[in-house]
Design an enzyme around this catalytic site. Structure first.
Site, short mmCIF file in Angstrom:
data_model
loop_
_atom_site.label_atom_id
_atom_site.label_comp_id
_atom_site.label_asym_id
_atom_site.label_seq_id
_atom_site.Cartn_x
_atom_site.Cartn_y
_atom_site.Cartn_z
N VAL A 1 -10.96 38.25 -29.00
CA VAL A 1 -11.00 37.56 -30.62
C VAL A 1 -12.14 37.02 -30.52
O VAL A 1 -13.48 36.71 -31.19
CB VAL A 1 -10.25 36.69 -31.09
CG1 VAL A 1 -10.05 35.69 -32.61
CG2 VAL A 1 -8.44 37.71 -31.18
N GLY A 2 -12.52 35.81 -28.97
CA GLY A 2 -13.49 35.12 -29.00
C GLY A 2 -14.82 35.60 -29.14
O GLY A 2 -15.86 35.39 -29.48
N GLU B 1 -13.12 29.31 -25.96
CA GLU B 1 -12.04 28.87 -24.71
C GLU B 1 -10.62 29.34 -25.20
O GLU B 1 -10.11 29.86 -25.62
CB GLU B 1 -11.60 26.96 -25.20
CG GLU B 1 -10.91 26.29 -23.90
CD GLU B 1 -9.29 26.75 -23.57
OE1 GLU B 1 -8.60 27.45 -23.40
OE2 GLU B 1 -8.58 26.05 -24.68
N CYS C 1 -2.93 28.50 -21.43
CA CYS C 1 -4.52 29.13 -21.04
C CYS C 1 -3.98 29.26 -19.87
O CYS C 1 -5.11 29.22 -18.90
CB CYS C 1 -5.63 29.23 -21.86
SG CYS C 1 -5.88 27.41 -22.47
C1 SIN Z 1 -4.76 25.98 -23.91
O1 SIN Z 1 -3.71 26.84 -23.07
O2 SIN Z 1 -5.54 25.96 -25.03
C2 SIN Z 1 -5.41 24.30 -23.57
C3 SIN Z 1 -4.23 23.58 -22.28
C4 SIN Z 1 -4.53 22.34 -21.59
O3 SIN Z 1 -5.23 21.72 -22.69
O4 SIN Z 1 -4.19 21.65 -20.80
#
Ligand code: SIN
Length: 502
Positions: free
Chosen positions: A246-247, A264, A298
């Site tokens: 999607v990014g 991100e 993530c």
């Molecule tokens: C994320 O999973 O997108 C953010 C994780 C975090 O800020 O620790």
């Protein structure tokens, strides 16, 4: 479908739970009266319904945000913007309990994790309140006589904000606090799985005095409608957290009007335990880093590389800790591990586990959805004997599977760790100071944790390299993502400087 108003738990401030969108200070249902259901992952049943907006509402919000940003930047000082953010921060802290309940119910994470996330969300607002007043430019020596060059950092304008369900509160504040600090306005498309935290935060922002023309929240299930944020020329910046596919699509669309982007995106974090590591420290870190938010961050460890010499004791200790985790509804006492977000997420973990076992992996604990719970749960799972041909080696599981790969040498593990198109987070454990610097330099990741499994904090730049994205959030770099540099050359000053010798 009519908008439902029941909620399983009463809130101290019931007005924080709203299922409408926000345009120009007005809480509204969708023009076409459409709604979509939001599920509670712990039960699998509908928690509440939410207004489902269409393209025309995005256009309306963008137009209002454009008017809003132009007067906001002109009419406020950096100190005013800092004060607005500070008030919003205080309201978030005051309403912590309610925000955590909303977050836990819509996302599934435990109440303790939800409070942790709300606190984390508030830190970004406090951080950018403090950064707002440190928005320095430059005075540059000019190569022309009697001239000077100044730089100003100006707001990019209207920002399209697209946030994920795994951090329904913190990803809102990590993006919009720097936007307000810079003097921008925002149109937010919250995740359709977890829209209510974003709505509650927007209520508090308005209560704290953020001008209503600056913040618009447009919940929708209609992906095409939300692409207005990427297509509309008045939007000058897109900030997105989510999948790499999607990014890439958003980046392509945004390039048509040359918007600034922060992406991100996905990760596939290596977590390396060297033979000289403090094993207990590494086990504790693995527990947090792998199983935080049920493995749905993530930056979660995805591939655990453990030196052959310490693999057995590491797996034993981690298994013992994992067996103490208690699955359940996030808001129930004693729950330490919530569900996954939906049935598709459970299916992905199932597929990764089955694939690893079919390719020779050994199951130490977990391995299936628990039979006693009806929501979207999967048992925290540990598999050893992981190999590079398994799906878990190349794809982010985004769930509670710790796949342990053996390795023999530093060189070999660095090659394996870097064998990924992603480069978000990486972790390693060692007591050898030279190795710490050497390995940190060689890992191809935007963020490295050494002897820790927790790297996220408002002061620390968050973001990836390779296909994990572009841009940095949080930290002093996070503000510049919402700014353009303007240079101002002033010539013919009566400084009395000669024309120069060259
Ligand atoms: C994320 O999973 O997108 C953010 C994780 C975090 O800020 O620790």
């Amino acid at each position: 479908m009519a908008i439902t108003t029941e909620f399983p738990i009463s809130l101290r401030d019931p007005t924080l739970l709203d299922c409408r969108g926000l345009i120009n200070g007005e809480w509204r249902e969708a023009v076409n009266q459409k709604t979509f259901p939001v599920y509670e992952p712990a039960t699998g049943s509908v928690l509440h319904s939410c207004a489902d907006f269409g393209r025309e509402e995005f256009v309306e919000a963008i137009n209002a945000a454009y008017v809003g940003y132009r007067s906001f930047y002109k009419d406020t000082t950096a100190k005013d913007r800092a004060q607005l953010l500070r008030r919003w921060h205080d309201l978030i802290i005051e309403n912590m309990e309610d925000l955590a309940i909303i977050l836990s119910l819509e996302n599934g994470k435990t109440l303790a994790e939800a409070k942790g996330e709300v606190t984390y969300a508030a830190t970004f607002v406090a951080w950018f309140a403090e950064e707002a007043v440190r928005n320095y430019g430059d005075v540059i020596p000019s190569s022309y006589a009697n001239s000077t060059v100044l730089t100003y950092k100006e707001p990019v304008g209207v920002c399209g904000i697209i946030t994920p369900w795994n951090f329904p509160a913190a990803m809102i504040t990590r993006k919009i606090a720097p936007a307000f600090a810079a003097g921008c306005s925002v149109v937010i498309k919250p995740p359709s799985e977890t829209p209510f935290s974003a709505i509650a935060l927007a209520k508090l922002a308005l209560k704290g005095g953020i001008p209503s023309s600056l913040i618009h929240v447009i919940p929708t299930k209609d992906r095409k409608a939300s692409l207005e944020l990427a297509n509309n020329p008045l939007v000058r910046k897109i900030s997105f957290t989510g999948s790499t596919s999607v990014g890439k699509m958003l980046t392509k669309l945004a390039s048509e009007t040359m918007k600034k982007v922060s992406m991100e995106l996905g990760g596939n974090a290596p977590f390396v335990v060297f033979e000289d590591a403090d094993l207990d420290q590494a086990v504790d870190a693995a527990l947090i880093c792998k199983f935080r938010a049920s493995g749905q961050t993530c930056v979660c460890a995805n591939r655990l590389y453990v030196h052959r010499q310490v693999l057995e004791p590491f797996a034993e200790k981690l298994t013992a800790k994992v067996r103490t985790l208690k699955l359940g509804r996030g808001i129930d006492d004693g729950t330490t591990q919530g569900p996954l977000v939906n049935a598709a997420a459970v299916e992905k973990v199932k597929v990764h586990v089955a694939d690893a076992l079919a390719k020779g992996g050994q199951l130490w604990t977990g391995g299936k959805p628990p039979s006693h719970l009806s929501g979207f749960f999967f048992e925290p799972t540990i598999i050893t004997g992981a190999t590079a041909d398994m799906a878990v080696a190349t794809e982010e599981t985004f769930g509670p599977l710790a796949a342990i790969f053996p390795f023999e040498s530093e060189e070999d593990v660095i090659t394996q760790a870097n064998a990924s198109e992603y480069g978000l987070a990486g972790y390693f454990f060692s007591q050898n100071v030279s190795r710490i610097f050497r390995v940190a330099r060689q890992l191809e990741c935007g963020m490295i944790g050494v002897n820790t499994g927790l790297i996220s904090a408002a002061e620390s730049p968050f973001g990836g390299i390779k296909e994990s994205g572009v841009g940095r959030e949080g930290s002093r770099y996070g503000l510049s993502e919402y700014q353009n540099i303007k240079s101002v050359t002033i010539g013919n000053l009566s400084w009395g400087v000669g024309k120069g010798r060259l």
